[in-house]
Scaffold this motif. Structure first.
Motif, short mmCIF file in Angstrom:
data_model
loop_
_atom_site.label_atom_id
_atom_site.label_comp_id
_atom_site.label_asym_id
_atom_site.label_seq_id
_atom_site.Cartn_x
_atom_site.Cartn_y
_atom_site.Cartn_z
N GLN A 1 0.83 -1.20 0.00
CA GLN A 1 0.00 0.00 0.00
C GLN A 1 0.87 1.26 0.00
OE1 GLN A 1 -3.33 0.01 -0.21
NE2 GLN A 1 -3.41 2.24 -0.23
N THR A 2 1.99 1.20 0.72
CA THR A 2 2.92 2.33 0.73
C THR A 2 3.49 2.58 -0.67
OG1 THR A 2 3.51 1.90 3.03
CG2 THR A 2 5.05 3.23 1.74
N LEU A 3 3.85 1.51 -1.37
CA LEU A 3 4.36 1.64 -2.74
C LEU A 3 3.28 2.21 -3.66
CD1 LEU A 3 6.66 1.11 -4.76
CD2 LEU A 3 5.71 -1.19 -5.11
N LEU A 4 2.04 1.76 -3.44
CA LEU A 4 0.93 2.28 -4.24
C LEU A 4 0.78 3.79 -4.05
CD1 LEU A 4 -1.71 1.92 -5.92
CD2 LEU A 4 -2.88 1.44 -3.75
N THR A 5 0.88 4.22 -2.80
CA THR A 5 0.74 5.65 -2.50
C THR A 5 1.88 6.46 -3.11
OG1 THR A 5 -0.39 5.10 -0.43
CG2 THR A 5 0.47 7.33 -0.64
N GLU A 6 3.09 5.89 -3.08
CA GLU A 6 4.25 6.60 -3.63
C GLU A 6 4.18 6.71 -5.15
OE1 GLU A 6 7.54 4.36 -2.31
OE2 GLU A 6 7.49 5.13 -0.23
N ARG A 7 3.80 5.62 -5.83
CA ARG A 7 3.84 5.59 -7.29
C ARG A 7 2.56 6.13 -7.94
NH1 ARG A 7 7.98 1.81 -8.41
NH2 ARG A 7 9.51 2.18 -6.75
N PHE A 8 1.44 6.12 -7.19
CA PHE A 8 0.17 6.62 -7.72
C PHE A 8 -0.44 7.60 -6.71
CE2 PHE A 8 0.87 2.41 -9.44
CZ PHE A 8 0.58 2.54 -10.80
N PRO A 9 0.22 8.70 -6.46
CA PRO A 9 -0.25 9.61 -5.40
C PRO A 9 -1.65 10.16 -5.62
CG PRO A 9 1.43 10.67 -6.77
CD PRO A 9 1.42 9.22 -7.15
N SER A 10 -2.05 10.35 -6.86
CA SER A 10 -3.36 10.93 -7.11
C SER A 10 -4.46 9.89 -7.23
CB SER A 10 -3.33 11.77 -8.39
OG SER A 10 -2.97 10.96 -9.50
N GLU A 11 -4.08 8.62 -7.51
CA GLU A 11 -5.09 7.59 -7.70
C GLU A 11 -5.21 6.63 -6.52
OE1 GLU A 11 -2.64 8.06 -9.93
OE2 GLU A 11 -3.66 8.97 -11.65
N SER A 12 -4.22 6.62 -5.62
CA SER A 12 -4.22 5.59 -4.57
C SER A 12 -5.35 5.77 -3.59
CB SER A 12 -2.88 5.59 -3.83
OG SER A 12 -2.72 6.79 -3.10
N GLY A 13 -5.73 7.02 -3.31
CA GLY A 13 -6.81 7.25 -2.36
C GLY A 13 -6.42 7.02 -0.93
N GLY A 14 -5.14 6.80 -0.65
CA GLY A 14 -4.71 6.60 0.72
C GLY A 14 -5.11 5.22 1.23
N ASP A 15 -5.27 5.11 2.55
CA ASP A 15 -5.64 3.85 3.18
C ASP A 15 -7.05 3.46 2.75
OD1 ASP A 15 -6.24 1.73 4.81
OD2 ASP A 15 -5.48 2.65 6.64
N PRO A 16 -7.21 2.29 2.13
CA PRO A 16 -8.56 1.91 1.67
C PRO A 16 -9.54 1.71 2.82
CG PRO A 16 -7.02 0.07 1.45
CD PRO A 16 -6.19 1.29 1.77
N GLN A 17 -9.03 1.55 4.05
CA GLN A 17 -9.92 1.39 5.19
C GLN A 17 -10.48 2.72 5.69
OE1 GLN A 17 -8.72 -2.06 7.99
NE2 GLN A 17 -6.83 -1.04 7.49
N THR A 18 -9.80 3.82 5.37
CA THR A 18 -10.21 5.12 5.92
C THR A 18 -10.59 6.14 4.86
OG1 THR A 18 -7.91 5.90 5.97
CG2 THR A 18 -8.73 4.77 7.94
N ALA A 19 -10.44 5.79 3.58
CA ALA A 19 -10.77 6.74 2.51
C ALA A 19 -12.25 7.13 2.60
CB ALA A 19 -10.46 6.13 1.16
N PRO A 20 -12.58 8.41 2.40
CA PRO A 20 -13.99 8.84 2.50
C PRO A 20 -14.78 8.49 1.24
CG PRO A 20 -12.63 10.73 1.98
CD PRO A 20 -11.68 9.56 2.14
N THR A 21 -14.78 7.23 0.90
CA THR A 21 -15.45 6.76 -0.32
C THR A 21 -16.58 5.80 0.04
OG1 THR A 21 -13.86 4.95 -0.55
CG2 THR A 21 -13.35 7.00 -1.69
N PHE A 22 -17.49 5.64 -0.89
CA PHE A 22 -18.60 4.71 -0.68
C PHE A 22 -19.06 4.18 -2.03
CE2 PHE A 22 -20.43 8.93 -1.07
CZ PHE A 22 -21.48 8.76 -1.97
N THR A 23 -19.81 3.11 -1.98
CA THR A 23 -20.38 2.49 -3.18
C THR A 23 -21.88 2.35 -2.98
OG1 THR A 23 -18.36 1.25 -3.66
CG2 THR A 23 -20.39 0.47 -4.67
N VAL A 24 -22.65 2.80 -3.94
CA VAL A 24 -24.10 2.60 -3.95
C VAL A 24 -24.40 1.51 -4.97
CG1 VAL A 24 -26.35 3.62 -4.39
CG2 VAL A 24 -24.57 4.97 -3.26
#
Length: 799
Positions: free
Chosen positions: A56-79
């Motif tokens: 996940q750290t590598l994902l954040t480093e290489r895709f800073p705009s797309e990684s969305g940070g920690d998937p457990q805490t990202a303010p995202t949702f699915t309907v």
């Protein structure tokens, strides 16, 4: 220690206004701090250093705009939107209904890029070329799929695989009956999922209501959609009511029954408010205050019960109530301190496992225990002082509650002990066989963290996961994300390395599909990409053992992949993170159990001056833990009795259970066996000493165990499945340990062993410090000094 506690108890009685005022002031201050500094609780479980975190750290480093940070805490949702009868959503009527639901999503306040909802972020020109009869959301789905297929085939890829890849990532299911929409909140106003406001949650609920009014099935999940809600009071009230009834029967007094309840409420209030006050500076999991409440209520009532029972006896021996309070705290209070210390040590020892969220939970629970002990030693005698002669007023009709210390009184515990003495083999064999049979299911125990798929049916998160599984298969709820790092190989070889990884994954058993979904290079120049994301959909769900096996297979293959291509990869995603956390917790279970059992042996050897008693006590504790885990697996994993739909056991339950049950088991061991030790040291035979301990300790231990069972058992009524599981496990553990191990197996074994139960080598006896649990060194007369203003007379000698 007993002499010091005598002074604490007597001083608290005499200066009751100061003590009561001080505790109320502490409660008020902590409440103010909680109001000022509390922060939303976290619902995430993470451990530094696990493989998924590194990926996940590598994902954040290489895709800073797309990684969305920690998937457990990202303010995202699915309907998730579906038709109830599985008819296509692409019919003209249903397209219009979906469009209205999408409009409701766009109206959610604080949403990031609302115009992208239902358009997949495609430009306007891509949406203009669709079928004239299609709504924009359908056009976007078809345009995305066509674009992916054309892109792959233009590059020479296989068309059949391209169509499969497009169908996998499409938000519309193959039968067109389920449609999923991903969205998120603007991180400028909502940095993480814990910052989602009540207004935003209500707007999300309104989206589901809009769809249902239109005849669709609409549900939602994701970090930003989680709504833990309050603990509620139903569970606590049930436990308190049962405790009040048990206390009233034990004391034969309404007033005395209420005192432990009052002290417990104050203690739990201080402990839980302290957790909330600290949540502004440290990350507190949403389970932490629940655990502190469960444990705080149980031990606070029990510890006050032990001291109040002794105080009831002491006031029959002296007219000086302050002296009686001092004696009660100096004797029973000594045992309370030791019992609380064992629970505290067991919980604090959890920090050595090195799991941050578990450490916070353990320290919060340990803090609740410390507060409970301090309140039992000070606030309870202060309440005795405030009530003076009314502490045992309000007699309960029909309840005599004789003092077992009185001559001529024969208790039920004494009669039961004598009955067991006749045939101790029956009690020993019967208890062991029952617990051993209950422990059998432990062999099939599976651990997992709470997820949408383990929530109760009817909750939005569970409904959303069920709809996704219906439309896209179980793997839709368990995606794995491989991050391929190709920085160490020539640029010309990187694209092939990415495709090789995807092909390797597709060839593995249990993989529904795997495809490269994103690279970090310039889209106009593929050679600039050095890292790729490969989305892997398993054919099984997130809590299935096969999904965990697939994760291990993928990681085990990394070495061979690196040898072949020179690139490397790691696996992350929510499913991988939760699997890694569960595995780390499972690996820590046996070492922690060894620490706790060893600690139990040493502490009890110190108290009872024996090797056999601590050894059998520790083994009995181990047996009760295994039986509890076995019963929990049978009911909550296998689904016996229909209490709950079968799911894996929450990962941190076994290790938390061991810590708590160890402390509680030692409580009962101390309060019951210490009276046996006292009788034996005063010249009674080993057999009579067991009967003696039962006569004086069985009632209070039984009452304490029933209270703990009722407090823990009340949490079975909570809506959250993992809280139900925890409440049941703790209640069952107390039952097995108190009524089977401590009251059947242990005394039966001591009858059979006889005098050898109290054997200790002389050299070891000289080395071990002496712990005066029963207060034998307590002075027979109260300290000289001024008369007791509460009693109006000089201190009277105790008999």
């Amino acid at each position: 220690m007993a002499s010091f506690l005598y002074r604490v108890g007597r001083g608290s009685f005499r200066r009751w206004p100061l003590v009561i005022g001080a505790w109320l002031a502490v409660l008020a201050v902590v409440g103010g701090l909680a109001a000022a500094f509390s922060a939303p609780a976290s619902s995430t479980f993470s451990i530094p250093g696990i493989p998924s975190e590194r990926a996940q750290t590598l994902l954040t480093e290489r895709f800073p705009s797309e990684s969305g940070g920690d998937p457990q805490t990202a303010p995202t949702f699915t309907v998730v939107i579906a038709t109830a009868d599985s008819t296509p959503l692409t019919s003209a009527e249903n397209q219009e209904k979906v469009a209205r639901v999408l409009d409701a999503i766009r109206d959610i306040p604080g949403l990031a890029a609302p115009t992208a909802v239902g358009t997949l972020g495609l430009p306007a020109e891509a949406l203009d070329g669709g079928d004239p009869g299609d709504r924009p959301w359908v056009t976007a789905v078809r345009a995305q799929s066509d674009g992916l297929i054309d892109q792959t085939t233009a590059a020479g890829g296989d068309r059949a695989q391209a169509e499969k890849d497009a169908a996998t990532v499409s938000p519309l299911s193959p039968d067109e009956s389920v449609y999923s929409v991903r969205a998120g909140f603007d991180t400028a106003g909502t940095p993480s999922a814990v910052d989602v406001t009540d207004e935003q949650r209500e707007a999300l609920r309104a989206v589901a209501a809009t769809g249902e009014d239109l005849g669709l099935e609409v549900a939602y999940n994701g970090p930003a959609a989680q709504d833990m809600g309050g603990i509620g009071f139903t569970s606590e009230i049930i436990g308190i009511v049962v405790a009040l009834i048990v206390l009233a029967i034990t004391f034969g007094s309404i007033a005395a029954a209420g005192l432990p309840i009052v002290t417990a409420i104050v203690g739990v209030g201080i402990a839980v408010l302290s957790v909330h006050a600290l949540s502004g500076t440290i990350e507190v999991n949403d389970t932490t205050p629940i655990l502190a409440t469960m444990l705080g209520l149980a031990v606070a009532i029990d510890y006050s019960l032990f001291i109040a029972s002794r105080y009831k006896h002491e006031i029959r021996l002296t007219d000086d109530r302050s002296h009686a309070a001092g004696r009660a705290v100096g004797t029973a209070g000594s045992a309370v301190v030791f019992a609380g210390l064992t629970v505290f040590i067991a919980l604090v020892a959890l920090t050595v496992v090195g799991i941050p969220f578990l450490s916070v939970m353990a320290l919060a629970a340990a803090g609740a225990v410390v507060v409970s002990v301090l309140i039992a030693l000070t606030l309870l005698p202060a309440l005795f002082g405030a009530l003076k002669g009314r502490a045992f007023s309000g007699k309960v009709p029909g309840v005599t509650a004789p003092d077992p210390e009185d001559e001529g009184v024969h208790t039920a515990g004494e009669r039961f002990a004598k009955a067991m003495r006749a045939k101790p083999w029956i009690g020993l064999a019967g208890g062991i066989v029952v617990l051993a049979l209950l422990a059998v299911p432990v062999g099939s125990m599976r651990l997992a963290l709470p997820s949408d798929t383990t929530m109760d049916r009817g909750t939005p998160a569970r409904d959303a996961s069920d709809l996704l599984e219906r439309g896209f298969g179980p793997g839709a709820n368990a995606p794995l994300l491989a991050i391929v790092d190709a920085t160490g190989i020539p640029a010309a070889d990187r694209a092939d390395a990415f495709q090789t990884a995807a092909g390797d994954f597709r060839a593995m058993d249990g993989v529904a599909n795997a495809q490269v979904v994103l690279t970090n290079g310039d889209p106009a120049d593929p050679l600039t990409a050095d890292t790729a994301q490969i989305l892997v959909y398993p054919s099984t769900g997130p809590t299935d053992a096969a999904t965990e096996d697939l994760l291990h297979t993928m990681r085990d293959h990394a070495g061979a992949y690196t040898a072949e291509t020179g690139a490397d990869y790691g696996i992350t995603g929510l499913t991988a993170i939760q699997s890694d956390v569960s595995e780390r917790l499972s690996d820590a279970l046996v070492p922690y159990l060894a620490i706790v059992v060893g600690l139990a042996f040493l502490l009890l050897m110190l108290v009872f001056r024996s090797i056999v008693v601590p050894l059998t006590a520790a083994l009995g504790f181990l047996l009760s833990v295994l039986a509890t885990l076995g019963a929990t697996v049978a009911i909550f994993q296998w689904g016996w009795f229909g209490m709950i739909e079968g799911n894996p056991i929450i990962s941190f339950l076994p290790i938390i259970l061991i810590g708590l049950v160890f402390g509680l088991a030692m409580d009962y061991q101390v309060f019951l066996v210490s009276r046996m030790r006292e009788a034996y040291s005063h010249g009674e035979s080993a057999s009579d000493a067991v009967v003696h301990g039962y006569k004086y300790g069985a009632r209070v231990v039984s009452a304490a165990a029933v209270i703990m069972i009722s407090v823990f058992g009340g949490f079975i009524l909570m809506d959250l499945a993992f809280i139900k599981t925890m409440g049941f496990a703790l209640a069952a553990a107390v039952f097995f340990d108190a009524f089977v191990v401590r009251m059947v197996i242990m005394p039966s074994l001591m009858y059979l062993i006889g005098d050898r139960a109290w054997w200790l080598p002389r050299w070891l006896d000289r080395l071990l410090p002496r712990v005066d649990i029963e207060g034998e060194k307590l002075a027979a007369q109260a300290p000289a000094g001024e008369a007791d203003p509460a009693a109006g007379r000089e201190p009277a000698p105790a008999r």
